[in-house]
Write a protein that holds these residues in place. Structure first.
Motif, short mmCIF file in Angstrom:
data_model
loop_
_atom_site.label_atom_id
_atom_site.label_comp_id
_atom_site.label_asym_id
_atom_site.label_seq_id
_atom_site.Cartn_x
_atom_site.Cartn_y
_atom_site.Cartn_z
N ARG A 67 84.24 23.41 50.05
CA ARG A 67 84.17 24.87 49.68
C ARG A 67 85.66 25.41 49.46
NH1 ARG A 67 82.51 25.55 54.89
NH2 ARG A 67 83.69 27.09 56.38
N TYR A 68 86.50 24.67 49.89
CA TYR A 68 88.01 25.38 49.86
C TYR A 68 88.49 24.78 48.33
CZ TYR A 68 87.59 26.81 54.60
OH TYR A 68 86.97 27.47 55.82
N THR A 69 88.09 25.45 47.45
CA THR A 69 88.47 24.84 45.96
C THR A 69 89.72 25.93 45.35
OG1 THR A 69 86.67 26.19 44.92
CG2 THR A 69 86.19 24.08 45.63
N LEU A 70 90.11 25.22 44.25
CA LEU A 70 91.19 26.11 43.54
C LEU A 70 90.37 26.09 42.15
CD1 LEU A 70 94.47 24.25 43.98
CD2 LEU A 70 93.64 26.46 45.16
N ALA A 71 90.22 27.43 41.35
CA ALA A 71 89.19 27.45 40.10
C ALA A 71 90.08 26.84 39.04
CB ALA A 71 89.07 28.81 39.97
N ASP A 72 89.43 26.51 38.06
CA ASP A 72 90.30 26.02 36.73
C ASP A 72 91.44 25.18 36.74
OD1 ASP A 72 88.51 27.17 34.59
OD2 ASP A 72 89.64 29.15 35.13
N ILE A 73 90.97 24.18 37.64
CA ILE A 73 92.17 23.03 38.05
C ILE A 73 92.95 22.47 37.11
CG2 ILE A 73 90.83 21.22 38.92
CD1 ILE A 73 92.59 21.33 41.40
N VAL A 74 92.19 21.84 36.11
CA VAL A 74 92.78 21.13 35.10
C VAL A 74 93.75 22.33 34.12
CG1 VAL A 74 92.51 19.87 32.90
CG2 VAL A 74 91.01 19.47 34.91
N ALA A 75 93.17 23.49 34.09
CA ALA A 75 94.01 24.36 33.11
C ALA A 75 95.03 24.98 33.88
CB ALA A 75 93.06 25.28 32.74
N ASN A 76 95.01 25.22 35.23
CA ASN A 76 96.04 25.56 36.17
C ASN A 76 97.09 24.44 36.23
OD1 ASN A 76 95.48 28.43 36.31
ND2 ASN A 76 93.79 27.52 38.14
N ALA A 77 96.60 23.28 36.27
CA ALA A 77 97.62 21.98 36.26
C ALA A 77 98.59 22.08 35.02
CB ALA A 77 97.14 20.83 36.46
N SER A 80 88.17 16.12 46.00
CA SER A 80 87.73 15.15 46.83
C SER A 80 86.53 15.62 47.54
CB SER A 80 89.10 15.06 47.83
OG SER A 80 88.86 14.41 49.01
N GLY A 81 85.62 14.53 47.80
CA GLY A 81 84.45 14.63 48.64
C GLY A 81 84.11 13.44 49.33
N PHE A 82 83.12 13.67 50.14
CA PHE A 82 82.51 12.27 50.92
C PHE A 82 81.11 11.96 50.31
CE2 PHE A 82 85.79 14.23 53.63
CZ PHE A 82 86.48 13.23 53.95
N ALA A 83 81.05 10.57 50.36
CA ALA A 83 79.95 10.23 49.60
C ALA A 83 79.51 8.98 50.32
CB ALA A 83 79.96 9.95 47.97
N SER A 98 76.45 3.15 43.11
CA SER A 98 75.69 4.33 43.32
C SER A 98 76.40 5.25 44.25
CB SER A 98 74.09 4.31 43.43
OG SER A 98 73.74 3.71 44.64
N PHE A 99 76.62 6.37 44.13
CA PHE A 99 77.11 7.41 45.40
C PHE A 99 76.14 8.66 45.57
CE2 PHE A 99 79.36 8.72 41.47
CZ PHE A 99 79.15 10.33 41.54
N LEU A 100 76.13 9.06 46.72
CA LEU A 100 75.25 10.07 47.02
C LEU A 100 76.22 11.07 48.21
CD1 LEU A 100 72.33 11.15 47.00
CD2 LEU A 100 71.72 10.03 48.81
N GLY A 101 76.47 12.34 47.50
CA GLY A 101 76.97 13.21 48.37
C GLY A 101 76.56 14.58 48.35
N SER A 102 77.28 15.47 48.75
CA SER A 102 76.88 16.70 48.82
C SER A 102 77.54 17.73 47.94
CB SER A 102 76.66 17.30 50.30
OG SER A 102 76.36 18.83 50.28
N GLY A 103 77.16 18.52 46.81
CA GLY A 103 77.81 19.17 46.05
C GLY A 103 78.26 20.44 46.67
N LEU A 104 79.31 20.89 45.77
CA LEU A 104 79.58 22.42 46.14
C LEU A 104 78.82 23.34 46.62
CD1 LEU A 104 82.48 23.95 46.61
CD2 LEU A 104 82.30 24.65 43.94
N ASP A 105 77.62 23.27 45.68
CA ASP A 105 76.51 24.22 45.98
C ASP A 105 75.36 23.67 46.88
OD1 ASP A 105 75.55 22.32 44.30
OD2 ASP A 105 74.85 23.61 42.86
N GLU A 106 75.80 22.84 47.75
CA GLU A 106 75.23 22.07 48.82
C GLU A 106 73.96 21.31 48.06
OE1 GLU A 106 74.26 24.70 51.93
OE2 GLU A 106 76.47 24.71 52.40
#
Lengths: 410, 227
Positions: A74-84, A101-104, A168-176
């Motif tokens: 949940r600790y994200t930076l918005a519009d990351i590609v544009a900001n980069a 980054s995330g765990f899966a 295949s990968f399975l994880g938990s998204g930002l919105d859970e």
């Protein structure tokens, strides 16, 4: 030299030229060795920092303020590609890349393993990280690629997959929500770091954002400076451009990899232990030379005292002789050390096996000592101080001399 | 400071269990400008007396005065200063500093005294010429004969015009020609510079130059005669 005392001190040194040269030779050897070793140490630290940082973390990262201590989704930076991209334009620096980054749980048709899944900007990632160059089977992620994955060699072995196989990968998204996807293995890398080879995988950032419901967000913007010395300047410029420090902070490599600085300090401590042994040996050599010299000249010192010189005058003479000997060792040692180090700082050098290792881990294949005023003078000045300190004992012995007894000495 | 006055001077030495008397209640006064020879056999106490007067050795008891100064009560540093500024020494074995040339040996003490460089060089050249070593100023002691070395030692002793010159067996290592030359030099310096000379010797050739002969035996003065 107008001073008779200076002339006497200089000539006294050469009464036993071989002995003096042996001591001066020890100083030259240790001083040149120290110049080379300290320069190499400084050079290897630069290389060690660069190698460590370019593998993954870069020199600077922009992150959410809480992300470093708690790397949560949940600790994200918005519009990351544009900001980069904005940062690239502002800093006029191309080596800036966005990541998420995330765990899966990654599964092949045979096995499953927990992994850290990294969404990367495949175009800019090679500019901030050596990871793409570590792919030794297949290829790195292609630009615009969607359903591709690059995994570590141990993970590939554990999942029993190869190039072209599906995962295949399975994880938990930002919105859970569930984050799931099916990707094709296009590359297998070997970093030499078992933890990474066992649990790291990279996919395209856009695909990651889609799969993990990130929308346009990400977790870090990674910056690789042209040189480590540029980091402070970049940090200042980046900090000045941040409007809301409660949402985004720059972290330099010291914060990102605190263990690196500690490793350097530990290495420096052990190296200085060896240097001190060397310095003590030189100091004992000086002590021996000056003690012999004082004992041999007891009768002469007695005469000088009879003529009206005080022990302090004689002690000054002994210290002056030591100072001259030390200055000679310092000058010649630094010159020799500087010549060798300057040559090697241009052509570099390697040890057996280094080139093979460099090719394997995408690292420089030669070491370059970093010559600087500090690396040239630090060791030799300590040798000089140690030598002068060692001469205090023979000089103090003169305080006990009585002219009559001294003049009777053989 | 001009005269030396010793009163009831005693000094003993320990050699194993044996106690040797160096000076036994010695009383002597030496006036400014005198040329005194202390004579006597080995162990008579002449060198001990010379060392005590020069502040190289301290007596067990008694007084030594140089003018108003009680030498026997001076501390080490003050004794060194006194030797540096008021006393010139000439030793039996010359005791020159081997790494210095004749000129530098003469200059050395002056540098410690704080004499300016140009003044040092001028005085050293002049005194070396006076003792007959012109042209040999740049030679080191090893390149000089015994007599020449002793003349350098004399030049070193008198270059600063000390009040007192103490010489211990100065001719012991010299042949008769060199010894005669040296004693002639001492006599002339005594006359020309007014320095007080006290010479310890058992060389009869030296005694012949003395204007006052003090004979010692077993640490005592047994005769003190003007010549």
């Amino acid at each position: 030299m107008k001073s008779v005392v200076l002339r006497m001190a200089w000539r006294n040194l050469w009464r036993h030229g071989r002995r003096t040269w042996l001591t001066v030779g020890a100083m030259i050897f240790s001083n040149s060795l120290l110049v080379f070793s300290i320069s190499l140490q400084f050079g290897s630290y630069d290389m060690m920092i660069d190698n460590s940082l370019q593998t993954f973390s870069g020199h600077i990262q922009l992150q959410h303020p809480s992300y470093l201590d708690q790397p949560k989704m949940r600790y994200t930076l918005a519009d990351i590609v544009a900001n980069a991209q904005k940062l690239r334009d502002e800093l006029a620096l191309e080596s800036i890349s966005a990541r998420a980054s995330g765990f899966a749980l990654a599964s092949s048709n045979k096995r499953s393993h927990g992994i850290q899944l990294l969404g990367v900007d495949a175009k800019h990632e090679p500019l901030v990280s050596t990871f793409p160059g570590l792919v030794n089977e297949g290829r790195y992620l292609g630009p615009g690629a969607q359903e591709e994955i690059v995994i570590g060699s141990i993970l590939a072995r554990n999942l029993k997959v190869g190039i072209g196989d599906e995962l295949s990968f399975l994880g938990s998204g930002l919105d859970e929500s569930f984050a799931a996807g099916v990707v094709t293995v296009v590359g297998i890398f070997e970093s030499g770091i078992p933890d990474l080879d066992r649990a790291m995988a990279q996919i395209n950032l856009g695909y990651f954002q889609d799969s993990f419901a990130m929308q346009r967000a990400g977790h870090s913007i990674v910056i690789r400076a042209a040189h480590i010395d540029d980091v402070d300047g970049l940090m200042a410029r980046i900090s000045a451009g941040i409007d809301d420090p409660s949402r985004i902070v720059p972290r330099d490599w010291n914060e990102l990899q605190p263990g690196l600085r500690q490793a350097i300090q530990a290495d420096m401590t052990s190296a200085w232990f060896m240097y001190i042994v060397l310095i003590v040996l030189v100091a004992f050599s000086v002590l021996n030379t000056q003690l012999m010299s004082v004992l041999e000249r007891t009768r002469e010192f007695g005469t000088m005292m009879a003529l009206g010189l005080k022990p302090i005058h004689l002690a000054r003479l002994v210290m002056l002789e030591t100072g001259m000997m030390t200055a000679l060792g310092l000058l010649l040692g630094i010159t020799l050390g500087a010549l060798i180090t300057a040559y090697l700082s241009v052509v570099g050098f390697s040890y057996p096996g280094m080139e093979e290792m460099a090719v394997k881990f995408n690292l420089p294949d030669r070491m370059y000592p970093a010559i600087s005023p500090l690396s040239l003078t630090l060791g030799p000045v300590i040798v000089a101080l140690g030598s002068l300190l060692a001469a205090i004992y023979p000089a103090l012995r003169l305080n006990r001399l009585q002219p009559i007894e001294a003049m009777r000495a053989v | 400071m001009s005269a030396i006055h010793c009163h009831q001077l005693c000094k003993t030495f320990h050699q194993g269990d044996e106690i040797i008397t160096g000076l036994d209640h010695v009383d002597i006064t030496i006036e400014t400008g005198e040329f005194v020879c202390l004579s006597g056999p080995s162990g008579s106490g002449k060198t001990t007396l010379l060392n005590a007067i020069g502040g190289l050795d301290t007596p067990d008891s008694g007084e030594i005065r140089m003018g108003d100064l009680r030498i026997d009560q001076l501390k080490r540093g003050a004794l060194a200063d006194m030797r540096l500024h008021h006393i010139g020494f000439v030793f039996q074995a010359y005791n020159l500093i081997p790494v210095l040339s004749a000129r530098e040996n003469v200059e050395f003490v002056m540098q410690v005294q704080g004499v300016a460089t140009a003044e040092r060089a001028r005085k050293a050249n002049a005194i070396l010429a006076e003792v007959g070593l012109q042209g040999l100023e740049d030679r080191r002691p090893a390149q000089l004969s015994g007599g020449q070395q002793q003349r350098v030692a004399v030049a070193r002793a008198i270059v600063s015009q000390p009040d007192l010159v103490l010489a211990d067996e100065p001719t012991a290592n010299l042949d008769s020609v060199a010894a005669a030359h040296l004693m002639g030099l001492f006599a002339s310096l005594n006359e020309n510079h007014g320095a007080t000379f006290v010479i310890a010797t058992h060389d009869k050739r030296v005694m012949a130059y003395a204007r006052r002969l003090v004979k010692m035996q077993d640490g005592k003065i047994i005769s003190d005669e003007a010549q």
